[in-house]
Design an enzyme around this catalytic site. Structure first.
Site, short mmCIF file in Angstrom:
data_model
loop_
_atom_site.label_atom_id
_atom_site.label_comp_id
_atom_site.label_asym_id
_atom_site.label_seq_id
_atom_site.Cartn_x
_atom_site.Cartn_y
_atom_site.Cartn_z
N LYS A 56 77.04 44.48 -33.24
CA LYS A 56 75.82 44.44 -32.42
C LYS A 56 75.70 45.80 -31.75
O LYS A 56 76.49 46.12 -30.86
CB LYS A 56 75.94 43.29 -31.40
N ASP B 180 69.35 31.47 -22.40
CA ASP B 180 68.40 31.82 -23.48
C ASP B 180 68.68 30.95 -24.71
O ASP B 180 68.62 31.41 -25.85
CB ASP B 180 68.50 33.30 -23.84
N LYS C 124 67.98 28.67 -27.59
CA LYS C 124 66.82 28.37 -28.45
C LYS C 124 67.32 28.38 -29.89
O LYS C 124 68.39 28.95 -30.16
CB LYS C 124 65.71 29.42 -28.25
N ASN D 161 68.96 31.40 -31.39
CA ASN D 161 70.28 31.81 -30.89
C ASN D 161 71.36 30.80 -31.21
O ASN D 161 72.43 30.80 -30.61
CB ASN D 161 70.22 32.07 -29.37
N ASP E 40 74.28 35.46 -28.72
CA ASP E 40 73.41 36.24 -27.83
C ASP E 40 73.53 35.83 -26.37
O ASP E 40 72.71 35.09 -25.84
CB ASP E 40 71.94 36.13 -28.29
N THR F 56 62.76 32.76 -22.96
CA THR F 56 61.62 32.61 -23.87
C THR F 56 60.74 31.46 -23.38
O THR F 56 61.25 30.34 -23.21
CB THR F 56 62.15 32.32 -25.29
C1 LIG Z 1 73.87 36.86 -41.56
C2 LIG Z 1 73.20 37.18 -40.23
C3 LIG Z 1 71.79 37.36 -40.19
C4 LIG Z 1 71.14 37.67 -38.98
C5 LIG Z 1 71.92 37.79 -37.83
C6 LIG Z 1 73.32 37.59 -37.89
C7 LIG Z 1 73.98 37.27 -39.08
C8 LIG Z 1 73.79 37.73 -36.56
C9 LIG Z 1 75.04 37.64 -35.97
C10 LIG Z 1 75.14 37.79 -34.61
C11 LIG Z 1 74.01 38.07 -33.80
C12 LIG Z 1 74.11 38.25 -32.31
C13 LIG Z 1 72.76 38.19 -34.40
C14 LIG Z 1 72.65 38.02 -35.76
N1 LIG Z 1 71.55 38.05 -36.54
C15 LIG Z 1 70.19 38.37 -36.08
C16 LIG Z 1 69.37 37.11 -35.92
C17 LIG Z 1 69.87 36.28 -34.76
N2 LIG Z 1 68.81 35.52 -34.11
C18 LIG Z 1 76.54 37.60 -34.30
O1 LIG Z 1 77.03 37.62 -33.18
N3 LIG Z 1 77.23 37.37 -35.44
C19 LIG Z 1 76.37 37.39 -36.48
O2 LIG Z 1 76.70 37.23 -37.64
#
Ligand SMILES: Cc1ccc2c(c1)c1c3c(c(C)cc1n2CCCN)C(=O)NC3=O
Length: 278
Positions: free
Chosen positions: A42, A139, A141, A144, A161, A180
């Site tokens: 991240k 947050d 939803k 998340n 998140d 949100t």
């Molecule tokens: C395969 C995949 C696709 C989209 C991802 C993630 C993994 C993802 C991840 C994380 C976060 C905070 C956002 C992430 N996103 C963004 C969308 C989250 N709402 C996370 O902490 N591990 C993830 O794999």
């Protein structure tokens, strides 16, 4: 001030494709060079100078990291490492491959009560754990809440998140305007002191969406949505809820309660007869 690793993250991890992006920055797949294990990175852009509106304050990143460092639970995204450079902080977290619960529901339009209960039990276990540590997510939803692997019959869920999360100190008053619109509790709109009960309101909204595909307070504009929340203006539309059990509706009604102290806690939800039949 917390000090994160000053190594160059690319010396230890190969940075791969973008998985998602948001107000905070980007999430990318990363490969740990020493082991070949895949993680998620991240990438949080730091605010450059007091006048800037872009990027995050370092203190808010430190807060999210401190909260994540205190949470170890199978239904909460795990934090492995933190790196910083001049312009950004990189959180190395577990890779959650199944994507968002939001997309999983969208593909099905709505869930059966059995599927909804399976997901809610896991969400409530994770939320009950964080609330037991006096941490509110603020947050919650479907975006998340992610699935470990959506190809399996009963995927595990992971709450992600914690950028809006807060750890309550004894007797401390905390207010926030974030979140949100569709999912925020009345006390957030009214800028009143918050408690972990705000998460329980969000779980009531999420449950309503699980069972109908509709968002209970959604209006044509954010202002209308917020007005609906403050007026507790929602109903179980017969076209969508005629086949829904009374216990499921009772569960939702005991969460969409204006008075924080009268809302079910996560612990009470886990023993509600809809979730834990006798
Ligand atoms: C395969 C995949 C696709 C989209 C991802 C993630 C993994 C993802 C991840 C994380 C976060 C905070 C956002 C992430 N996103 C963004 C969308 C989250 N709402 C996370 O902490 N591990 C993830 O794999």
């Amino acid at each position: 001030m917390a000090v994160f690793k000053l190594d160059n993250v690319e010396d230890l991890y190969e940075i791969r494709e973008i998985l998602g992006s948001g107000h905070f920055g980007q999430v990318r797949e990363v490969c740990e060079r020493a082991t070949g294990i895949l993680w998620a990175g991240k990438f949080l852009k730091l605010r450059r100078g007091a006048g800037s509106r872009l990027g995050l304050e370092r203190t808010s990143v430190e807060k999210e990291v401190a909260i994540l460092q205190g949470l170890q639970h199978q239904n909460i995204m795990a934090l492995k490492d933190v790196f910083e450079s001049k312009a950004e902080v990189v959180l190395i977290v577990e890779l959650i491959r199944g994507g968002e619960l939001f997309d999983f529901i969208a593909e099905k339009e709505s869930l059966t009560e059995t599927d909804a209960i399976d997901f809610l039990k896991q969400i409530l276990e994770g939320v009950n754990y964080m609330h037991s540590k006096h941490i509110g997510h603020f947050d919650l939803k479907p975006e998340n809440i992610m699935l470990s692997d959506k190809q399996v019959p009963n995927p595990d869920i992971k709450i992600i998140d914690f950028g809006m999360a807060h750890c309550f100190l004894q007797g401390e008053e905390y207010k926030s305007m974030g979140g949100t619109p569709q999912y925020i509790a009345p006390e957030i709109i009214n800028y009143e002191p918050l408690s972990t009960a705000a998460d329980m309101w969000s779980i009531g909204v999420i449950t309503y969406i699980f069972l109908s595909g509709l968002s209970p307070f959604q209006g044509d504009t954010n202002e209308e949505t917020l007005k609906n929340i403050l007026e507790l203006k929602y109903e179980f539309e017969p076209h969508y809820f005629s086949q829904t059990s009374s216990l499921a509706k009772d569960f939702i009604q005991k969460l969409l309660v204006k008075e924080q102290s009268e809302r079910m806690t996560a612990e009470e939800c886990l023993i509600h007869p809809w979730i834990k039949p006798l």
